[in-house]
Design a protein around this motif. Structure first.
Motif, PDB file in Angstrom:
ATOM      1  N   GLY A 162       0.753  -1.206  -0.034  1.00 43.58           N
ATOM      2  CA  GLY A 162       0.018   0.008  -0.192  1.00 43.58           C
ATOM      3  C   GLY A 162       0.975   1.321   0.082  1.00 43.58           C
ATOM      4  N   HIS A 163       0.079   2.386  -0.047  1.00 39.03           N
ATOM      5  CA  HIS A 163       0.867   3.480   0.024  1.00 39.03           C
ATOM      6  C   HIS A 163       1.634   3.997   1.139  1.00 39.03           C
ATOM      7  N   GLY A 192      14.751   3.721   2.163  1.00 34.39           N
ATOM      8  CA  GLY A 192      13.544   4.238   2.341  1.00 34.39           C
ATOM      9  C   GLY A 192      12.742   4.321   0.716  1.00 34.39           C
ATOM     10  N   ARG A 193      11.602   4.633   0.827  1.00 31.70           N
ATOM     11  CA  ARG A 193      10.441   4.606  -0.332  1.00 31.70           C
ATOM     12  C   ARG A 193      11.075   5.307  -1.614  1.00 31.70           C
ATOM     13  N   VAL A 194      10.953   5.036  -2.765  1.00 30.99           N
ATOM     14  CA  VAL A 194      11.509   5.401  -3.986  1.00 30.99           C
ATOM     15  C   VAL A 194      10.685   6.747  -4.444  1.00 30.99           C
ATOM     16  N   ARG A 238       5.278   1.955  -9.312  1.00 30.07           N
ATOM     17  CA  ARG A 238       4.525   0.800  -8.505  1.00 30.07           C
ATOM     18  C   ARG A 238       3.264   0.177  -9.516  1.00 30.07           C
ATOM     19  N   THR A 239       2.427   1.243  -9.917  1.00 35.45           N
ATOM     20  CA  THR A 239       1.425   1.065 -10.813  1.00 35.45           C
ATOM     21  C   THR A 239       1.827   0.316 -12.067  1.00 35.45           C
ATOM     22  N   SER A 267       4.343  -1.815  -3.407  1.00 31.92           N
ATOM     23  CA  SER A 267       4.428  -0.482  -2.709  1.00 31.92           C
ATOM     24  C   SER A 267       5.539   0.070  -3.364  1.00 31.92           C
ATOM     25  N   ASP A 268       5.861   1.553  -3.144  1.00 37.67           N
ATOM     26  CA  ASP A 268       6.860   2.159  -3.854  1.00 37.67           C
ATOM     27  C   ASP A 268       8.092   1.999  -2.740  1.00 37.67           C
TER      28      ASP A 268
END
Length: 507
Positions: free
Chosen positions: A71-72, A375-377, A397-398, A404-405
């Protein structure tokens, strides 16, 4: 100049003769060395580049994307809430306080919502009630069908039939485009709920409106009744049976806050899909989540006295993403089945997803510096023979269908990270539900023959698609399991796999 492997076409069938089969060729991918590629994601534009700048990666080269969470990651992590409730004894109030910093609990009362039933867009409303209903100022008998078609100016055409599709009993027009239950009160019994012909039942009223020239079907419902059909599909009611009742109460508070902050359309506050919050109507209700709603009645998360859109997602991976609410460490997420995950793609699949032609490189340009692995991209660069794509982590991600990202990218097959023991899963964030995962055919076969204690031993790589998407395979210490739609699932002997590994020549 570096020698480039020749791309081969894989057809997903086992050759019974002496030549190397397409399936065996696929299995040989497990021998590709894992070379770390610095990762980055986030799309801005595609720039044309000189095709001779760098060699393309063979289309069947595997890339392993290892990530965290599902998830986000903004706001509350549902698995984290469950972990804090079950393992640490946290109350719902403490849980929401942890995830939604800078807020306080408040109350909302006498709040009714208009909910767009998106699956009925463009359709006429057809509904009935076992206890009867009212429309256009008249009573409708039990079981009689009411059909509403919106008209300009906010009214509706009304047709009442015997049953949902029987003879027409009467028809009229009305400036009140709603079918109302016989009693408009809250928490009414199931026989008074309005049921869509051939579909689910709903508390409250059902009506129609125009969005431009297209019709919309709406449910007008008290916010507490609405939540009875939200919480059991946005979380798992059986968490209450395993020490997670406070996580469900936290979910009720977050979902109520999210709904109370919504003002999405001129004709309705919210919708029933993942774009808002998933809402299943009264048929999805469960006594355990009903208790979570009732014991938190009216409680919302507020800032400056106003309800806030309290976002949530299934699993944060151990650290929330920040944004509207300050990022926090999420130790409760350790038990999530998606705390760590891997997904495998071929170079050809990546190049196609980002529309850059033959893949040359994948690299992470920027991360948010929260949690492990940087961490997140925030931005990813994908270079191919036809250009360069720079995309956000969200867009990456999409495009790849990632959980997740928050991820890293490695060329080659990388053993999957250990996962926690199976447990109840959740439906995830508004817009991206995280459903419980059904074992794949390969996983079922592996378990059937004994798992790690069986003849194949331990896995040495994740399950992955064949480059032409004709099937899937997974490598193990003693061989491989292959699945195609034509052959079903097959165990391939280790000696066959080894004998068919490529020698490194282009021969």
């Amino acid at each position: 100049m570096a020698k480039i492997r020749r791309t081969t076409t894989l057809r997903g069938r086992i050759d019974r003769g002496g030549r190397t089969s397409s399936v065996r060729r696929v299995l040989a991918l497990g021998a590709v060395p894992a070379l770390l590629v610095a990762g980055v994601v986030g799309v801005a534009a595609v720039d044309r580049i000189d095709p001779g700048v760098a060699p393309a990666v063979a289309a069947d080269t595997p890339f392993t994307i290892a990530g965290r969470g599902h998830g986000h990651g903004r706001g509350m992590g549902q698995w984290g809430a469950y972990g804090y409730a079950k393992n640490d004894g946290w109350s719902a109030e403490r849980i929401v306080g942890h995830y939604y910093g800078g807020t306080e609990l408040g109350d909302v009362t006498d709040r009714r919502l208009g909910v767009r039933l998106a699956g009925l867009d463009g359709k006429t409303l057809a509904a009935y009630s076992d206890a009867g209903a009212r429309v256009a100022g008249r009573d409708v008998a039990p079981g009689e069908g009411v059909h509403l078609t919106p008209t300009p100016g906010g009214g509706a055409g009304v047709v009442v039939t015997s049953g949902c599709d029987g003879e027409v009993l009467w028809q009229t027009t009305t400036d009140h485009p709603w079918v109302d239950p016989i009693d408009p009160g809250v928490d009414r019994p199931a026989n008074e709920h309005l049921t869509i012909c051939g579909g689910p039942a709903y508390r409250g009223s059902l009506g129609v409106a125009l969005d431009g020239a297209e019709s919309r079907v709406l449910n007008h419902v008290d916010i507490e009744d609405y939540l009875l059909g939200v919480v059991p599909v946005e979380a798992r009611a059986d968490w209450a049976d395993t020490g997670g009742a406070e996580a469900l109460r936290a979910q009720a508070i977050a979902a109520r806050s999210y709904a109370a902050a919504e003002h999405r359309y001129p004709y309705a506050e919210t919708c029933d899909t993942q774009d808002c919050q998933v809402y299943g109507g009264s048929a999805k209700e469960d006594p355990r989540t009903t208790d979570a709603v009732r014991t938190t009645t009216g409680k919302v998360i507020t800032r400056d006295g106003q309800p806030v859109a309290a976002e949530f997602s299934a699993s944060t991976g151990g650290y929330t993403a920040g944004g509207e609410f300050a990022a926090v460490e999420d130790l409760g997420d350790a038990g999530s089945p998606n705390h760590n995950w891997t997904q495998t793609f071929t170079a050809g699949e990546i190049g196609k997803a980002f529309e850059v032609g033959e893949l040359r490189s994948v690299s992470v340009v920027e991360r948010n510096n929260l949690g492990a692995d940087g961490g997140r991209v925030k931005e990813l660069e994908v270079v191919g023979s036809d250009g360069t794509a720079r995309v956000s982590g969200k867009d990456a991600r999409t495009k790849l269908g990632l959980k997740s990202d928050w991820f890293t990218v490695t060329e080659g097959l990388v053993p999957a990270a250990p996962t926690p023991a199976p447990g109840p899963d959740v439906l995830a964030e508004p817009g991206s539900p995280d459903a419980a995962v059904e074992p794949t055919e390969i996983e079922k076969k592996y378990a059937e023959i004994g798992g790690p204690a069986g003849p194949l031993g331990k896995p040495i790589g994740p399950e992955m698609s064949m480059p032409d998407e004709s099937g899937r395979f997974r490598m193990f210490e003693g061989g491989a399991i292959v699945w195609t739609e034509t052959l079903g699932v097959q165990v391939v002997d280790a000696s066959i796999v080894i004998s068919e590994l490529p020698t490194g020549s282009d021969g």
